[in-house]
Design an enzyme around this catalytic site. Sequence first.
Site, PDB file in Angstrom:
ATOM      1  N   ILE A   1      61.776 -53.555  22.164  1.00  0.00           N
ATOM      2  CA  ILE A   1      61.709 -52.093  22.241  1.00  0.00           C
ATOM      3  C   ILE A   1      61.714 -51.666  23.706  1.00  0.00           C
ATOM      4  O   ILE A   1      62.358 -50.703  24.105  1.00  0.00           O
ATOM      5  CB  ILE A   1      60.419 -51.597  21.552  1.00  0.00           C
ATOM      6  CG1 ILE A   1      60.522 -51.822  20.048  1.00  0.00           C
ATOM      7  CG2 ILE A   1      60.176 -50.117  21.853  1.00  0.00           C
ATOM      8  CD1 ILE A   1      59.266 -51.493  19.281  1.00  0.00           C
ATOM      9  N   GLU A   2      61.002 -52.436  24.533  1.00  0.00           N
ATOM     10  CA  GLU A   2      60.778 -52.051  25.927  1.00  0.00           C
ATOM     11  C   GLU A   2      62.054 -51.827  26.733  1.00  0.00           C
ATOM     12  O   GLU A   2      62.110 -50.952  27.581  1.00  0.00           O
ATOM     13  CB  GLU A   2      59.955 -53.137  26.640  1.00  0.00           C
ATOM     14  CG  GLU A   2      58.484 -53.077  26.370  1.00  0.00           C
ATOM     15  CD  GLU A   2      58.082 -53.937  25.174  1.00  0.00           C
ATOM     16  OE1 GLU A   2      58.970 -54.288  24.347  1.00  0.00           O
ATOM     17  OE2 GLU A   2      56.886 -54.236  25.063  1.00  0.00           O
TER      18      GLU A   2
ATOM     19  N   THR B   1      74.791 -71.329  17.219  1.00  0.00           N
ATOM     20  CA  THR B   1      75.318 -70.128  17.879  1.00  0.00           C
ATOM     21  C   THR B   1      74.678 -68.844  17.342  1.00  0.00           C
ATOM     22  O   THR B   1      74.931 -67.766  17.862  1.00  0.00           O
ATOM     23  CB  THR B   1      76.845 -70.008  17.689  1.00  0.00           C
ATOM     24  OG1 THR B   1      77.128 -69.856  16.299  1.00  0.00           O
ATOM     25  CG2 THR B   1      77.566 -71.242  18.224  1.00  0.00           C
TER      26      THR B   1
ATOM     27  N   THR C   1      72.916 -66.292  19.649  1.00  0.00           N
ATOM     28  CA  THR C   1      73.902 -65.604  20.473  1.00  0.00           C
ATOM     29  C   THR C   1      74.616 -64.521  19.662  1.00  0.00           C
ATOM     30  O   THR C   1      74.736 -63.375  20.104  1.00  0.00           O
ATOM     31  CB  THR C   1      74.925 -66.617  21.029  1.00  0.00           C
ATOM     32  OG1 THR C   1      74.231 -67.528  21.866  1.00  0.00           O
ATOM     33  CG2 THR C   1      76.028 -65.928  21.810  1.00  0.00           C
ATOM     34  N   GLN C   2      75.035 -64.889  18.461  1.00  0.00           N
ATOM     35  CA  GLN C   2      75.688 -63.888  17.611  1.00  0.00           C
ATOM     36  C   GLN C   2      74.788 -62.681  17.400  1.00  0.00           C
ATOM     37  O   GLN C   2      75.218 -61.534  17.490  1.00  0.00           O
ATOM     38  CB  GLN C   2      76.004 -64.496  16.236  1.00  0.00           C
ATOM     39  CG  GLN C   2      77.065 -65.569  16.248  1.00  0.00           C
ATOM     40  CD  GLN C   2      77.300 -66.096  14.833  1.00  0.00           C
ATOM     41  OE1 GLN C   2      77.230 -65.355  13.866  1.00  0.00           O
ATOM     42  NE2 GLN C   2      77.559 -67.382  14.718  1.00  0.00           N
TER      43      GLN C   2
ATOM     44  N   CYS D   1      48.462 -67.367  55.650  1.00  0.00           N
ATOM     45  CA  CYS D   1      47.678 -66.185  55.274  1.00  0.00           C
ATOM     46  C   CYS D   1      46.217 -66.553  55.007  1.00  0.00           C
ATOM     47  O   CYS D   1      45.492 -66.854  55.931  1.00  0.00           O
ATOM     48  CB  CYS D   1      48.327 -65.450  54.115  1.00  0.00           C
ATOM     49  SG  CYS D   1      47.941 -63.701  54.159  1.00  0.00           S
TER      50      CYS D   1
ATOM     51  N   GLN E   1      43.031 -67.990  57.521  1.00  0.00           N
ATOM     52  CA  GLN E   1      41.647 -67.499  57.559  1.00  0.00           C
ATOM     53  C   GLN E   1      40.661 -68.630  57.275  1.00  0.00           C
ATOM     54  O   GLN E   1      39.637 -68.787  57.952  1.00  0.00           O
ATOM     55  CB  GLN E   1      41.488 -66.357  56.544  1.00  0.00           C
ATOM     56  CG  GLN E   1      42.405 -65.176  56.868  1.00  0.00           C
ATOM     57  CD  GLN E   1      42.423 -64.106  55.780  1.00  0.00           C
ATOM     58  OE1 GLN E   1      41.781 -64.236  54.751  1.00  0.00           O
ATOM     59  NE2 GLN E   1      43.162 -63.030  56.038  1.00  0.00           N
TER      60      GLN E   1
ATOM     61  N   ARG F   1      44.743 -58.221  53.806  1.00  0.00           N
ATOM     62  CA  ARG F   1      43.810 -57.131  54.052  1.00  0.00           C
ATOM     63  C   ARG F   1      42.869 -57.492  55.199  1.00  0.00           C
ATOM     64  O   ARG F   1      42.442 -56.647  55.950  1.00  0.00           O
ATOM     65  CB  ARG F   1      43.024 -56.905  52.755  1.00  0.00           C
ATOM     66  CG  ARG F   1      42.055 -55.786  52.750  1.00  0.00           C
ATOM     67  CD  ARG F   1      41.538 -55.564  51.328  1.00  0.00           C
ATOM     68  NE  ARG F   1      42.595 -55.104  50.448  1.00  0.00           N
ATOM     69  CZ  ARG F   1      42.953 -55.685  49.298  1.00  0.00           C
ATOM     70  NH1 ARG F   1      42.318 -56.764  48.881  1.00  0.00           N
ATOM     71  NH2 ARG F   1      43.933 -55.212  48.569  1.00  0.00           N
TER      72      ARG F   1
ATOM     73  N   HIS G   1      53.621 -64.520  55.914  1.00  0.00           N
ATOM     74  CA  HIS G   1      54.216 -65.377  54.882  1.00  0.00           C
ATOM     75  C   HIS G   1      55.644 -65.780  55.262  1.00  0.00           C
ATOM     76  O   HIS G   1      56.593 -65.114  54.858  1.00  0.00           O
ATOM     77  CB  HIS G   1      54.255 -64.645  53.540  1.00  0.00           C
ATOM     78  CG  HIS G   1      52.910 -64.454  52.923  1.00  0.00           C
ATOM     79  ND1 HIS G   1      52.329 -65.397  52.110  1.00  0.00           N
ATOM     80  CD2 HIS G   1      52.021 -63.438  53.015  1.00  0.00           C
ATOM     81  CE1 HIS G   1      51.143 -64.969  51.712  1.00  0.00           C
ATOM     82  NE2 HIS G   1      50.929 -63.782  52.241  1.00  0.00           N
TER      83      HIS G   1
ATOM     84  N   GLU H   1      57.425 -68.047  54.107  1.00  0.00           N
ATOM     85  CA  GLU H   1      58.214 -68.526  52.961  1.00  0.00           C
ATOM     86  C   GLU H   1      59.180 -67.473  52.429  1.00  0.00           C
ATOM     87  O   GLU H   1      60.207 -67.814  51.838  1.00  0.00           O
ATOM     88  CB  GLU H   1      57.297 -69.024  51.831  1.00  0.00           C
ATOM     89  CG  GLU H   1      56.455 -67.968  51.109  1.00  0.00           C
ATOM     90  CD  GLU H   1      55.093 -67.740  51.743  1.00  0.00           C
ATOM     91  OE1 GLU H   1      54.961 -67.922  52.978  1.00  0.00           O
ATOM     92  OE2 GLU H   1      54.154 -67.351  51.007  1.00  0.00           O
TER      93      GLU H   1
HETATM   94  N1  GLN Z   1      42.908 -62.552  50.804  1.00  0.00           N
HETATM   95  C1  GLN Z   1      43.329 -62.554  52.172  1.00  0.00           C
HETATM   96  C2  GLN Z   1      43.450 -61.152  52.727  1.00  0.00           C
HETATM   97  O1  GLN Z   1      43.498 -60.219  51.995  1.00  0.00           O
HETATM   98  C3  GLN Z   1      44.610 -63.315  52.329  1.00  0.00           C
HETATM   99  C4  GLN Z   1      45.771 -62.689  51.639  1.00  0.00           C
HETATM  100  C5  GLN Z   1      46.912 -63.654  51.447  1.00  0.00           C
HETATM  101  O2  GLN Z   1      46.735 -64.846  51.587  1.00  0.00           O
HETATM  102  N2  GLN Z   1      48.066 -63.145  51.112  1.00  0.00           N
HETATM  103  O3  GLN Z   1      43.532 -60.973  53.905  1.00  0.00           O
END
Ligand code: GLN
Length: 497
Positions: free
Chosen positions: A114-115, A154, A157-158, A345, A349, A426, A471, A473
Amino acid sequence: KLTMLKLDPYINVDPGTMNPMQHGEVFVTDDGTESDLDLGHYERYTRIVTGKNNNFTTGQIYQTVINRERRGEYLGKTVQVIPHITDHIKECIYLAAEGCDVAIVEIGGTVGDIESLPFLEAIRQISHDLPEDQTLFVHLTLIPYIASAEELKTKPTQHSVNKLREIGIQPGILLCRTDRDLTTELRQKIALFTNVALDAVFQAKDVSSVYEVPLRYAEQSLDEKVAKLLGMWTKKPNLQEWADLVDAEKNPIGEVNIAVAGKYVGLKDSYKSLHEALVHAGIALKHKVKIHYIDSETLENGDLSEIKKCDGLLIPGGFGERGVEGKIAAIQYARENNMPFFGICLGLQVATIEYARNVVGIEGATSAEFDPEAAVNLIDMMSEQKNLKDLGGTLRLGAYDATLKKGSIIAKIYGATQISERHRHRFEVNNKYVKELEEKGLVISGKNADLDLVETIEIKEHPWFIAVQYHPEFKSKPFDAHPLFKGFVEASIKNKG
Ligand code: GLN
């Protein structure tokens, strides 16, 4: 010029608040949009840069329409799914497509849900609005293999094509997911029942590497078919770099074991970009990267044997206190035993906390995230954020510049001192403690100059100990591994001896 966009049929307005264990990672774009993880795939495969116009959820669509209604913009008319919701969906698609030659629009979910109906109705209308050869519907379907009958079926798919045709969408191309080759006979049957041309029924057979997919489609001339159906003239594609990439991935000269100790280890997609970035580094170094996801909570009993088996340790981003002490123990082990360490990240810390506690001797050092009343808030919110009640509004999101120290290890890795990377956090290293940390040998190798925030740290007398507040990545590409991932994997290979 190409753009890609994802329409997600769920009500969540903010993908950033969705549980990564359920939904997969939150991908972050340069402009600070927290989006569905598919935008990461789009960027990795095509090198396009996505942003706020490349991902919409049903919730966002409805919210905009409801806000307009509240502001009286519909002049008291009855507001309905058709045309108001569908018009706004079309508006979003056209907005993303502006200035582009081709827009690929992916609709999440399954035909018959439905969505997804309003999204499907909107794209049906687009094919009606635009000249005939300017839209093409590509439908991804399933051809299951029933083992007991030794038969490919199939029917699903049909049925899904029938569902689409009921709502006025005739697919031009079918991509049939299967775990084995489809015979011509079977494709003929599918073509007949679905009213799709035989040469437009393609097999999407499972592959061992996701980077093989473009090659397998090209072998079947999917690209030519798409170009033909859209009335485009294109050169023959040159897929040599894809072939080389897959060749490198499939024929490694060695392997390396990387421990990733985090919290969201239950779902494969929770660390999707991180996983891919490690794979990219492996491809660049012709090594198979074996990634061992370890729930950091399981390290808290002091048993680090799973970590010790590996050649390098990576602590990824994350939120909340769970498993933090396990991460600290793992980092201490890596630091003291010359094991390559890469912190991202939350990983930065926690590495800073470990250093403060075990090298500088700051007892009780922690993060305000784990203990808001802590005496030693080594990691804390920046002062201007503290008064904001709505946590969603306090995240530092998207691309920010960092300045790397001349002569630092990380500057050498990047081959630059000015970089831009994507952020989603944060909390920050509390500047109050920076001097003490530096005096005891922690190198603050990168900073955000405008806000005076710690961006990167490293340890000189260690084969490879680097952590970053951002980040990396999110920007790694299969053909262009991120230098930090490459450096880390290379050091881990060396550590193997
Ligand atoms: N929890 C941590 C912060 O808010 C690291 C956040 C994270 O790793 N993306 O700063």
